[in-house]
Design a protein around this motif. Structure first.
Motif, mmCIF file in Angstrom:
data_model
loop_
_atom_site.group_PDB
_atom_site.id
_atom_site.type_symbol
_atom_site.label_atom_id
_atom_site.label_comp_id
_atom_site.label_asym_id
_atom_site.label_seq_id
_atom_site.Cartn_x
_atom_site.Cartn_y
_atom_site.Cartn_z
ATOM 1 N N VAL A 110 -46.318 -13.658 5.413
ATOM 2 C CA VAL A 110 -46.852 -12.339 5.087
ATOM 3 C C VAL A 110 -48.375 -12.445 5.116
ATOM 4 O O VAL A 110 -48.951 -13.347 4.497
ATOM 5 C CB VAL A 110 -46.388 -11.866 3.700
ATOM 6 C CG1 VAL A 110 -46.816 -10.415 3.466
ATOM 7 C CG2 VAL A 110 -44.883 -12.009 3.544
ATOM 8 N N ILE A 111 -49.028 -11.547 5.830
ATOM 9 C CA ILE A 111 -50.486 -11.588 5.979
ATOM 10 C C ILE A 111 -51.056 -10.377 5.264
ATOM 11 O O ILE A 111 -50.851 -9.229 5.690
ATOM 12 C CB ILE A 111 -50.870 -11.581 7.473
ATOM 13 C CG1 ILE A 111 -50.174 -12.750 8.182
ATOM 14 C CG2 ILE A 111 -52.379 -11.671 7.648
ATOM 15 C CD1 ILE A 111 -50.156 -12.634 9.692
ATOM 16 N N ALA A 112 -51.750 -10.614 4.151
ATOM 17 C CA ALA A 112 -52.248 -9.507 3.328
ATOM 18 C C ALA A 112 -53.358 -9.986 2.412
ATOM 19 O O ALA A 112 -53.223 -11.024 1.758
ATOM 20 C CB ALA A 112 -51.114 -8.912 2.496
ATOM 21 N N ALA A 113 -54.452 -9.214 2.333
ATOM 22 C CA ALA A 113 -55.508 -9.505 1.367
ATOM 23 C C ALA A 113 -55.131 -8.990 -0.019
ATOM 24 O O ALA A 113 -55.573 -9.520 -1.036
ATOM 25 C CB ALA A 113 -56.825 -8.878 1.815
ATOM 26 N N ARG A 114 -54.295 -7.946 -0.037
ATOM 27 C CA ARG A 114 -53.810 -7.397 -1.301
ATOM 28 C C ARG A 114 -52.405 -6.856 -1.111
ATOM 29 O O ARG A 114 -52.031 -6.475 0.010
ATOM 30 C CB ARG A 114 -54.749 -6.295 -1.810
ATOM 31 C CG ARG A 114 -54.753 -5.026 -0.937
ATOM 32 C CD ARG A 114 -55.702 -3.999 -1.475
ATOM 33 N NE ARG A 114 -55.722 -2.794 -0.627
ATOM 34 C CZ ARG A 114 -55.189 -1.633 -0.965
ATOM 35 N NH1 ARG A 114 -54.611 -1.469 -2.147
ATOM 36 N NH2 ARG A 114 -55.251 -0.592 -0.144
ATOM 37 N N PRO A 115 -51.600 -6.863 -2.173
ATOM 38 C CA PRO A 115 -51.845 -7.478 -3.487
ATOM 39 C C PRO A 115 -51.629 -8.988 -3.417
ATOM 40 O O PRO A 115 -51.150 -9.507 -2.396
ATOM 41 C CB PRO A 115 -50.782 -6.812 -4.364
ATOM 42 C CG PRO A 115 -49.631 -6.607 -3.424
ATOM 43 C CD PRO A 115 -50.260 -6.237 -2.105
ATOM 44 N N VAL A 157 -40.701 -18.573 2.911
ATOM 45 C CA VAL A 157 -41.594 -17.422 2.789
ATOM 46 C C VAL A 157 -42.976 -17.923 2.395
ATOM 47 O O VAL A 157 -43.127 -18.632 1.390
ATOM 48 C CB VAL A 157 -41.083 -16.410 1.746
ATOM 49 C CG1 VAL A 157 -42.069 -15.244 1.610
ATOM 50 C CG2 VAL A 157 -39.702 -15.887 2.134
ATOM 51 N N LYS A 158 -43.986 -17.551 3.179
ATOM 52 C CA LYS A 158 -45.360 -17.957 2.906
ATOM 53 C C LYS A 158 -46.245 -16.718 2.902
ATOM 54 O O LYS A 158 -45.953 -15.740 3.585
ATOM 55 C CB LYS A 158 -45.856 -18.940 3.981
ATOM 56 C CG LYS A 158 -44.924 -20.126 4.186
ATOM 57 C CD LYS A 158 -45.414 -21.050 5.280
ATOM 58 C CE LYS A 158 -45.402 -20.407 6.665
ATOM 59 N NZ LYS A 158 -44.035 -20.031 7.110
ATOM 60 N N ALA A 159 -47.317 -16.772 2.139
ATOM 61 C CA ALA A 159 -48.272 -15.667 2.090
ATOM 62 C C ALA A 159 -49.642 -16.172 2.510
ATOM 63 O O ALA A 159 -50.128 -17.184 1.990
ATOM 64 C CB ALA A 159 -48.335 -15.079 0.694
ATOM 65 N N SER A 160 -50.264 -15.479 3.457
ATOM 66 C CA SER A 160 -51.616 -15.791 3.906
ATOM 67 C C SER A 160 -52.541 -14.679 3.434
ATOM 68 O O SER A 160 -52.371 -13.517 3.820
ATOM 69 C CB SER A 160 -51.648 -15.916 5.431
ATOM 70 O OG SER A 160 -52.964 -16.143 5.890
ATOM 71 N N SER A 161 -53.521 -15.020 2.569
ATOM 72 C CA SER A 161 -54.354 -13.974 1.974
ATOM 73 C C SER A 161 -55.852 -14.241 2.093
ATOM 74 O O SER A 161 -56.663 -13.373 1.759
ATOM 75 C CB SER A 161 -53.995 -13.803 0.485
ATOM 76 O OG SER A 161 -54.186 -15.035 -0.201
ATOM 77 N N GLY A 162 -56.253 -15.412 2.571
ATOM 78 C CA GLY A 162 -57.672 -15.746 2.645
ATOM 79 C C GLY A 162 -58.190 -15.803 4.066
ATOM 80 O O GLY A 162 -57.433 -16.051 5.009
ATOM 81 N N ASN A 163 -59.482 -15.568 4.225
ATOM 82 C CA ASN A 163 -60.152 -15.656 5.522
ATOM 83 C C ASN A 163 -59.483 -14.783 6.586
ATOM 84 O O ASN A 163 -59.308 -15.193 7.732
ATOM 85 C CB ASN A 163 -60.199 -17.114 6.004
ATOM 86 C CG ASN A 163 -60.969 -18.001 5.048
ATOM 87 O OD1 ASN A 163 -62.029 -17.612 4.552
ATOM 88 N ND2 ASN A 163 -60.429 -19.183 4.780
ATOM 89 N N LEU A 164 -59.105 -13.597 6.202
ATOM 90 C CA LEU A 164 -58.449 -12.682 7.128
ATOM 91 C C LEU A 164 -59.477 -11.735 7.737
ATOM 92 O O LEU A 164 -60.490 -11.402 7.119
ATOM 93 C CB LEU A 164 -57.379 -11.867 6.399
ATOM 94 C CG LEU A 164 -56.273 -12.654 5.699
ATOM 95 C CD1 LEU A 164 -55.333 -11.694 4.976
ATOM 96 C CD2 LEU A 164 -55.495 -13.511 6.682
#
Length: 395
Positions: free
Chosen positions: A335-340, A366-373
């Motif tokens: 999942v690629i999201a800065a928020r939430p 399941v992984k979440a990518s939230s930084g350096n987007l």
């Protein structure tokens, strides 16, 4: 049999009420292999044999409800019942369950160990045919190793192996003969028999021998699980699909992501509930099975109800996969999201997706990518998801 001989049918009792005492605390029948429990592989192998009619699973009291409701249970399974303390009592419980489904006294009953997932159709056919002809049959593998009798930690003697063999399952018996044997030695009586052949021998009922299959592994020790997994890996064709989707944030709440409701976060815009993770998952599954894409299955118009739950979409995709002879075995998604912030929700999404697809959670990542987007995701205006899904042929 020749191509003109009628097909002989057999009902099967699958015995799995043991405690897995040699498995170091692992319930071997629930142990995941390529995304589904060992028991599911055993039942699938039996159901694939054209000779097999009805199947009864005998298990422990604490597992009966779970197995009866399992999404991987084949249609051939007509009942899941509780077994007894001894094998013979469990077999009798399975036999009684079959009796409730139009008993045929001349029919063939096979008894199979639930922990033998590699049983081949040819072995099932051979045992069924021999049982129909001779009344009872058992597969035997010749003993290849030198046998030693142990006496207090020392070798007491070498055992002559000529004429010895290791018994396997399925073991077959004509229904009327097994009923006669139990009249003489009741299943709940004081005498204990290690298998059905031993009971028949005690009644002087001849048991015909058919050649066993060295590959018909019985999972008994923890190391056997790896051997079974390696063998099963080569038995099914597999395909892999990739799915990607992106949705902007829209009006309203809450956010639905990966089958989980995230309170306090805005919803994603879309014709459905906007669950971008499940949309990407559906596309990956459809692509793996070459069944098109989500937009063709559920067009974003009046043909698809507005606001429809994405879990419904994935259910339909799964149904279409099954109809085409495929089933999901593993999922890897990001999942690629800065928020939430999603760290607290990743495990819930993993469990929800596993439940929707009928998989063990260990088959879902399941992984979440939230930084350096960058782009819309980095600006917090949207969420996207990338999914890699693997499916395998179900036959």
């Amino acid at each position: 049999m020749s191509g003109h001989d009628p097909l002989i049918r057999a009902d099967v009792i699958v015995v799995g009420a043991g405690r897995s005492t040699r498995m170091e605390g692992t319930d071997k029948l629930a142990a995941p292999i390529a995304g589904r429990p060992l028991l599911a592989w055993t039942l699938a192998a039996l159901s694939a044999a054209p000779e097999v009619g009805r199947v009864v699973v005998v298990t422990s009291d604490e597992r009966r409800a779970e197995i009866a409701a399992a999404p991987w249970l084949p249609g051939a399974v007509v009942d899941v019942v509780v077994g007894g303390a001894r094998r013979q009592e469990s077999v009798h419980a399975g036999f009684a369950a079959l009796d409730r489904h139009e008993p045929d006294e001349a029919g063939v009953v096979l008894v199979h160990d639930a922990a033998r997932p590699l049983v081949a159709p040819a072995l099932i056919a051979a045992v069924t045919a021999a049982t129909a002809t001779h009344g009872a049959a058992i597969p035997i593998v010749p003993v290849a190793e030198t046998l030693k009798r142990i006496d207090g930690g020392l070798v007491g003697a070498t055992v002559e192996r000529t004429g010895l063999g290791a018994a396997q399952t399925p073991q077959g018996v004509r229904r009327s003969l097994l009923r006669d044997a139990w009249r003489r030695y009741p299943a709940d009586g004081p005498d204990t028999f290690t298998d059905e052949a031993a009971l028949l021998e005690a009644c002087s009922i001849p048991v015909h021998v058919v050649p066993g299959d060295p590959g018909n592994l019985k999972v008994t020790l923890p190391s056997d699980l790896g051997r079974a997994a390696s063998a099963l890996a080569g038995t099914r064709a597999t395909r892999t699909g990739i799915g990607h989707d992106s949705h902007p944030f829209g009006p309203g709440m809450p956010l639905r992501l990966g089958g989980v409701e995230i309170a306090g976060a805005p919803a994603l815009a879309g014709h459905s509930d906007g669950d971008v993770v499940l949309h990407a998952l559906a596309d990956a599954l459809l692509g793996a099975a070459a069944l098109g894409d989500l937009g063709r299955v559920f067009p974003a118009d009046e043909r698809t109800p507005h606001g429809i739950a994405s879990t419904v979409l994935v259910d339909e995709v799964r149904r279409r996969l099954e109809g085409a002879g495929w089933r999901p075995v593993s999922v890897d998604l990001t999942v690629i999201a800065a928020r939430p912030r999603l760290a607290a929700h990743v495990e819930l999404m993993r469990e929800a997706i596993a439940s929707i697809l009928g998989l063990d959670p260990g088959a879902v990542s399941v992984k979440a990518s939230s930084g350096n987007l960058d782009g819309a995701e980095g600006a917090g205006r949207s969420i996207s998801a990338l999914v890699i899904a693997t499916v395998e042929a179900d036959t």
